[in-house]
Write an enzyme that holds these catalytic residues in place. Structure first.
Site, PDB file in Angstrom:
ATOM      1  N   HIS A 418      -2.600  -1.871  -3.204  1.00 18.25           N
ATOM      2  CA  HIS A 418      -2.885  -2.356  -4.564  1.00 18.25           C
ATOM      3  C   HIS A 418      -1.660  -2.205  -5.467  1.00 18.25           C
ATOM      4  CE1 HIS A 418      -5.703  -2.827  -8.094  1.00 18.25           C
ATOM      5  NE2 HIS A 418      -4.703  -2.198  -8.689  1.00 18.25           N
ATOM      6  N   GLU A 419      -1.110  -0.991  -5.519  1.00 16.45           N
ATOM      7  CA  GLU A 419       0.008  -0.746  -6.438  1.00 16.45           C
ATOM      8  C   GLU A 419       1.280  -1.464  -6.003  1.00 16.45           C
ATOM      9  OE1 GLU A 419      -0.664   0.310  -9.196  1.00 16.45           O
ATOM     10  OE2 GLU A 419      -2.572   1.306  -8.856  1.00 16.45           O
ATOM     11  N   HIS A 422       1.136  -4.918  -7.420  1.00  9.30           N
ATOM     12  CA  HIS A 422       1.678  -4.959  -8.778  1.00  9.30           C
ATOM     13  C   HIS A 422       3.207  -4.946  -8.749  1.00  9.30           C
ATOM     14  CE1 HIS A 422      -1.986  -4.612 -11.034  1.00  9.30           C
ATOM     15  NE2 HIS A 422      -2.286  -3.412 -10.615  1.00  9.30           N
ATOM     16  N   HIS A 425       4.784  -8.126  -7.558  1.00 11.68           N
ATOM     17  CA  HIS A 425       4.605  -9.148  -8.597  1.00 11.68           C
ATOM     18  C   HIS A 425       5.717  -8.998  -9.645  1.00 11.68           C
ATOM     19  CE1 HIS A 425       1.504 -11.240 -11.490  1.00 11.68           C
ATOM     20  NE2 HIS A 425       2.546 -12.008 -11.212  1.00 11.68           N
TER      21      HIS A 425
END
Length: 630
Positions: A418-419, A422, A425
């Site tokens: 998940h992190e 980020h 991105h």
């Protein structure tokens, strides 16, 4: 660009942080949480990539202080020429590029050890500087909107350097009716600190004043309750532990119900005040429109989920059956349907697993993922004084940073995926966009991170041959959708309701908010759920309600991510290129709805939400079948 930390969804972020992986990191056969110094350097992030020393930090701080008066030299002169406008915007960018390093450096050092007074002080100093910068630059937007569209168009043609600001200028002119005079905007900007008081009171009350009782754990040992431990106790296979934790936490908040209601009421009132001051139709519109999110997208989420509550009711029924209880209560919601399954992963095993799972994103993505690992973007393990939870922070001109408390569970591998979603991105955006369009909003940020989570659990489900492990993963997947799509939408509906009531002149008392929250739980969880009285106060412990129409983005982000994951898994290279080039690299170069649409997911329609709800149904079918066989 300095992005605020992206926290994992509330239901997933409050984790009990044990020490098994931290011990592995330092090779110690002990139950003591290691000190920062005992953690091996390979598991620590490199904050010296931001500043090699505190002295370098101070030099940049002083530099910004010296730059601020220069901003004022442009006051009243932005309409004179494109050259003036460009110079002012570039100066503001130069300042925010620096402040975008100052605050993360101080804050991330503070998060390494929350007891470190030096970095607490530096964090406060950086926050105060940010307020000064906001106040000093508050005249810019109001002055620009005073320029006629025709004149601004001419200025842009004459000064080619303004081209990189075209989306910003277009967005600003669309907000023209909501921008006040420079003096009024400066005044409201300075009022921001006062307006933050309710949130500050909530944080102090929830983190320092509310005292939780002790309960007996599964072994009969007396253990203290805390927010950090609460979710783990709710997941206990011992129903008595779940019930005691539920009553203990919510009962503690209930003792402060009137104070917490007054605090949230004050916070909502300031939303309404600022919305009315800027001539918006509602606080909801004021929160969404600056990020180009139509109110209809928010309302469409609530409507679509409300039309699809039957699968959630069916899930409650299946859980009741799997737990073997005569009645299912709110404290049973997090209890695992499949017991005695633990997927233990060392950090290196988690890295290998995540790499394999993210293969549908393409070779280039994996190369950049590895670059992040090798370049020490990540702070991996828990240490004494380290803040709990996880986040990612993209810093323009440097690289992203990732904060973890890795604990060796499958959920920790999911948090890693998940992190890093980020982080990559931010990486792709910074690599592809000029500074004025590098920053993306939370609406799209949560999509990039959750796409990775979904690819990981889909990969695990496809890979496992163990029936019990498969049931465990299906249960986990269903919980992810329940807590992220259903639960966050319920929060969003509560938030909309209390703002609507406030705008009609109603005072948000504890009685009123408890009634609203109780009725929502009855509606969402269906006829078989016993909606215990204690749950009525749960709104009082949700920090996200102090972040102004924020939580819905977890639900929309999860829905968009589900749609993207499906495309990446079925369409191959075409979907890969669309996702990378049209989404990850787009940054904030267009509206978030348009960026997602360009990449293949249209959030202005119910379709991505329906795709996610259909997946929930299919997973439910599969788990139901396996439980029947088991």
């Amino acid at each position: 660009m300095s992005k605020q930390p992206h926290l994992v969804p509330f239901a997933l972020s409050l984790m009990l942080l044990s020490t098994s992986s931290a011990m592995a990191a330092v090779g110690a056969e002990t139950f003591q949480i290691p000190s920062r110094e005992e953690i091996a350097a390979e598991y620590k992030w490199h904050l010296d990539d931001l500043y090699a020393s505190d002295e370098e930090w101070q030099a940049d701080y002083d530099k910004v202080k010296g730059m601020l008066p220069k901003v004022g030299e442009y006051k009243g002169k932005l309409d004179r020429s494109g050259k003036n406008l460009l110079a002012c915007l570039k100066l503001r960018d130069d300042i925010t590029k620096i402040t975008g390093k100052l605050y993360p450096f101080a804050r991330m050092h503070q998060d390494e050890n929350t007891a470190d007074n030096k970095y607490q002080a530096l964090t406060g100093k950086a926050q105060s500087l940010n307020i000064e910068v906001n106040a000093a630059t508050a005249f810019i937007d109001p002055e620009i909107v005073e320029i006629s569209a025709e004149k601004l168009g001419k200025m842009q043609k004459q000064e080619k350097g303004l081209e990189v600001y075209s989306f910003y200028l277009k967005s600003l002119m669309q907000q023209k009716q909501h921008v006040l005079s420079p003096r009024e905007e400066a005044l409201l900007s300075r009022a921001g600190e006062v307006a933050a008081t309710p949130a500050t009171i909530f944080n102090v009350l929830a983190n320092a004043e509310v005292k939780f009782p002790s309960i007996q754990d599964e072994a009969g040992q007396e253990v203290p309750l805390s927010e950090g431990r609460y979710n783990n106790y709710l997941r206990s296979s011992d129903r008595r532990v779940r019930q005691d934790a539920f009553a203990g936490i919510l009962g503690s908040y209930s003792q402060y119900r009137n104070t917490l209601a007054a605090t949230l009421n004050g916070h909502v009132k300031q939303h309404v005040f600022f919305a009315q001051a800027h001539d918006y139709h509602s606080a909801q519109e004021a929160a969404l429109m600056p990020n180009h999110i139509p109110v209809e997208v928010y309302d469409n989420l609530i409507t679509t989920v409300n039309h699809n509550l039957a699968p959630l009711h069916r899930y409650v029924s299946l859980k009741k059956k799997a737990l073997g209880v005569e009645e299912i209560h709110m404290y049973d919601l997090y209890a695992p349907m499949v017991k005695d399954v633990e997927i233990q992963l060392s950090y290196s095993e988690a890295l290998d697993l995540v790499r394999q799972a993210l293969a549908p994103l393409g070779e280039e993505y994996i190369v950049n993922f590895n670059k992040g690992i090798d370049s020490h973007w990540i702070d991996v393990y828990e240490n004494q004084g380290k803040r709990s939870g996880a986040y990612s922070w993209g810093v323009y001109g440097v690289h992203p940073f990732v904060f973890l408390n890795y604990n060796g569970q499958f959920s920790d591998a999911s948090t890693l995926a998940h992190e890093m979603g980020h982080a990559l991105h931010s990486f792709y955006s910074a690599k592809s966009q000029p500074y004025p369009t590098v920053d993306y909003v939370i609406f799209t940020a949560e999509t990039a991170s959750t796409t990775n989570e979904i690819l990981l659990i889909d990969y695990m489900l496809a890979k496992t041959t163990d029936k019990k492990e498969k049931m465990y993963l299906l249960n986990q997947y269903l919980e992810n959708i329940r807590t992220t799509l259903y639960r966050q939408t319920m929060f969003a509906e509560f938030e909309k309701e209390i703002h609507d009531r406030s705008e009609k002149g109603e005072t948000l008392t504890a009685d009123l908010m408890e009634e609203i929250y109780h009725d929502l739980n009855v509606k969402y969880f269906g006829p078989e759920m016993i909606v215990d009285k204690e749950i009525d106060i749960e709104w009082a412990r949700i920090p996200h309600f102090y972040r102004n129409f924020y939580v819905y983005q977890y639900a929309t982000g999860y829905s968009a991510a589900t749609a993207f994951a499906k495309q990446l898994q079925t369409e191959g290279k075409a979907a890969q290129e669309r996702y990378t080039n049209k989404f990850l690299k787009a940054g904030g170069s267009d509206t978030p709805i348009q960026i997602l649409k360009n990449a293949g997911v249209d959030m202005s329609t119910p379709q991505p939400i329906e795709i996610t709800l259909q997946k929930f149904n299919r997973l439910l079918d599969e788990l139901e079948g396996l439980l029947a066989e088991y």
